[in-house]
Design a protein around this motif. Sequence first.
Motif, PDB file in Angstrom:
ATOM      1  N   GLN A 159       0.800  -1.222   0.000  1.00 39.18           N
ATOM      2  CA  GLN A 159       0.000   0.000   0.000  1.00 39.18           C
ATOM      3  C   GLN A 159       0.832   1.271   0.000  1.00 39.18           C
ATOM      4  N   ASP A 160       2.162   1.167   0.129  1.00 41.31           N
ATOM      5  CA  ASP A 160       3.007   2.360   0.183  1.00 41.31           C
ATOM      6  C   ASP A 160       3.183   2.984  -1.205  1.00 41.31           C
ATOM      7  N   LEU A 161       3.424   4.292  -1.220  1.00 40.50           N
ATOM      8  CA  LEU A 161       3.707   4.993  -2.465  1.00 40.50           C
ATOM      9  C   LEU A 161       4.932   4.393  -3.156  1.00 40.50           C
ATOM     10  N   VAL A 162       4.914   4.426  -4.481  1.00 38.68           N
ATOM     11  CA  VAL A 162       5.978   3.807  -5.272  1.00 38.68           C
ATOM     12  C   VAL A 162       6.446   4.778  -6.351  1.00 38.68           C
ATOM     13  N   GLU A 186      10.069   9.312 -15.427  1.00 33.81           N
ATOM     14  CA  GLU A 186       9.789   9.193 -13.995  1.00 33.81           C
ATOM     15  C   GLU A 186       8.289   9.036 -13.787  1.00 33.81           C
ATOM     16  N   PHE A 187       7.908   8.045 -12.948  1.00 31.33           N
ATOM     17  CA  PHE A 187       6.501   7.745 -12.740  1.00 31.33           C
ATOM     18  C   PHE A 187       6.225   7.500 -11.258  1.00 31.33           C
ATOM     19  N   ASP A 188       5.075   7.971 -10.801  1.00 32.76           N
ATOM     20  CA  ASP A 188       4.656   7.781  -9.416  1.00 32.76           C
ATOM     21  C   ASP A 188       3.353   6.993  -9.375  1.00 32.76           C
ATOM     22  N   PHE A 189       3.258   6.079  -8.415  1.00 34.18           N
ATOM     23  CA  PHE A 189       2.070   5.250  -8.255  1.00 34.18           C
ATOM     24  C   PHE A 189       1.631   5.248  -6.794  1.00 34.18           C
ATOM     25  N   PRO A 190       0.318   5.176  -6.545  1.00 34.64           N
ATOM     26  CA  PRO A 190      -0.158   5.208  -5.167  1.00 34.64           C
ATOM     27  C   PRO A 190       0.134   3.946  -4.377  1.00 34.64           C
ATOM     28  N   ASN A 191       0.459   2.849  -5.078  1.00 31.82           N
ATOM     29  CA  ASN A 191       0.758   1.585  -4.405  1.00 31.82           C
ATOM     30  C   ASN A 191       1.398   0.621  -5.397  1.00 31.82           C
ATOM     31  N   TYR A 192       1.871  -0.498  -4.881  1.00 30.31           N
ATOM     32  CA  TYR A 192       2.515  -1.510  -5.716  1.00 30.31           C
ATOM     33  C   TYR A 192       1.539  -2.082  -6.742  1.00 30.31           C
ATOM     34  N   ASP A 193       0.285  -2.268  -6.332  1.00 30.02           N
ATOM     35  CA  ASP A 193      -0.700  -2.869  -7.238  1.00 30.02           C
ATOM     36  C   ASP A 193      -0.831  -2.078  -8.531  1.00 30.02           C
ATOM     37  N   GLU A 194      -0.843  -0.758  -8.428  1.00 22.97           N
ATOM     38  CA  GLU A 194      -0.985   0.050  -9.640  1.00 22.97           C
ATOM     39  C   GLU A 194       0.320   0.113 -10.435  1.00 22.97           C
ATOM     40  N   LEU A 195       1.454  -0.025  -9.757  1.00 24.79           N
ATOM     41  CA  LEU A 195       2.729  -0.134 -10.476  1.00 24.79           C
ATOM     42  C   LEU A 195       2.698  -1.316 -11.437  1.00 24.79           C
ATOM     43  N   ILE A 196       2.317  -2.482 -10.923  1.00 25.71           N
ATOM     44  CA  ILE A 196       2.362  -3.672 -11.781  1.00 25.71           C
ATOM     45  C   ILE A 196       1.133  -3.776 -12.681  1.00 25.71           C
ATOM     46  N   ASP A 197       0.153  -2.894 -12.471  1.00 26.84           N
ATOM     47  CA  ASP A 197      -1.030  -2.859 -13.327  1.00 26.84           C
ATOM     48  C   ASP A 197      -0.853  -1.846 -14.452  1.00 26.84           C
ATOM     49  N   THR A 198       0.398  -1.469 -14.712  1.00 23.91           N
ATOM     50  CA  THR A 198       0.705  -0.475 -15.733  1.00 23.91           C
ATOM     51  C   THR A 198       1.699  -1.052 -16.734  1.00 23.91           C
TER      52      THR A 198
END
Length: 543
Positions: A159-162, A186-198
């Motif tokens: 759940q941490d910012l990434v 450079e990219f920012d995501f609200p959590n790990y789930d959205e990082l890997i969902d991109t």
Amino acid sequence: MPDSPRLARYVALAASLAAVLPISGAAQAKRAHHALGIAYHIAMPDPASHYFDIELRIVGIKSDSLDLQLPVWSPGRYARMDFARNLQDMVVTTGEGKPLAKEEVNGSLWRLRTRESSSAIIKYRVFANTLSGTFSVLDSAHANWNGASLFVYVTGHKQDLVHLTVEPPAGWKVMNSQAENFAQREFDFPNYDELIDTPTEVAPSISLDSFNVDGRLYRVMLHHNGVLDSALRMRFVRGVERIVKQENAVLGPPPLAMYTFVGNAGYKGSDGMEHLYSTQIIDPHVLTDTAAVDDYLGYASHEYFHVWNVKRIRPYLLGPFDYTSERYEPSLWVAEGWTEYYGIISLQRAGITRPAQLYVTLGEDITYDLTRPARRWMSAREASMHAPFFDGGAQPMAVDAPSNFISYYTKGEGLALLLDIEIRSRTNGGRSLDDALRSLKKRSWDAPKASYYLQGRGYTELDVERAVSDAAGVDMHDWFTRFVGGTEELPFAESLAKIGLSLTASGDSASRKYTVAPAPDATKEQLARRALWLVHDVTTAEQ
């Protein structure tokens, strides 16, 4: 990876969040979550080697140990994949470069001994040579990745910012659902789930077209093997636009500002994969004619409907995710099967296909549903639960698939067709399966937030049954018992007759084929229902 101002901001934000998060409810006896600063860097120094170089920096560590996990499966493909078999050369140091002890707990889990350090740097390499919606590829033509196959996460900190930094080969462009242009790194995501969902495409040459629908920006990216004819490219773009307009009408425009169709054409691989803010479309055929374009549009119609159905209106186990084990989810016949139905009929409603083509497709799929040997014992619910065995799962032994599995895509599509007609018939055309989906959205997506992941909550099997009952205006429990949880033969002929269509069987039991066609003796009432179903004027519906 050099120190980044963005990473420094993450550290400060993580500290502030840890300080202000309240302790309430069941967590009163526990300490507030301590967020970490988490930043990834991905490089492609030698594309021909097929190896990504990945670095993960973690700051703000306060524990004696830290676990790193690589997912063993990826949302959208339900089989266990064990991505770690392609991970190698993991080296762990403190932020100052001193070695940190690590141990491998299992093939996909590593434990770091961090007692003496508040930061850690993890470097490793991943072999990637499979273009698909599940895996990743890196070669001299391009890079395309699915994050679950590449990025380890810190256990307890999904759940941490990434933050992500992409370092492509010189002259290559970067595109994903978060990229504002090809030059963004450079990219920012609200959590790990959205990082890997991109999913991300990196290549020397990428085309990008856009259009606006319902106040949202839609982009169509294509990485095409060879020269791409501009007329065919625009046929695809305009077709996607028509699909978006049609499908947005079912549940309303999705809660996003920008959505990206990420396409690869003419490269080895064939797949479609849904994501929160994008979809992957992969086809080995180059866009040389209108037939190839229309094939791509079939992918787009299915995958875009997922923007609501499965990505936001989601089954209970599909967000937030447990990446440590494959998921056995009983409602994939809704998540995938209803999407298959809407993907097919939306092509008709958007004017991309004609009724005759729709009837051919329905006939083929009904033939599957009424002849597949496994239908005699496997219900739609059981087919959903068996997804990890058959949706890309390893096949180390001989399996009699026709007798052991019926697709939750195709059976779910058939059930969606039956439910759509049933609801329309019971309400005299006043409601449809659209209304069942809207009710399901209200019960789940519009419900109070249940976790850090998105809004609302995942739906249950009972939610689905109640949503359909709401739309039909009657209790549908018996119907669900017979046709969803049970294995009664699906009543296609009886249902299709209600909208003036006939179902004809030909061939013997070994070569049985079913054909859908307009019934010559259809009544005016049936014709009117069919016209509403097709969303065309009754006088032109069959042209």
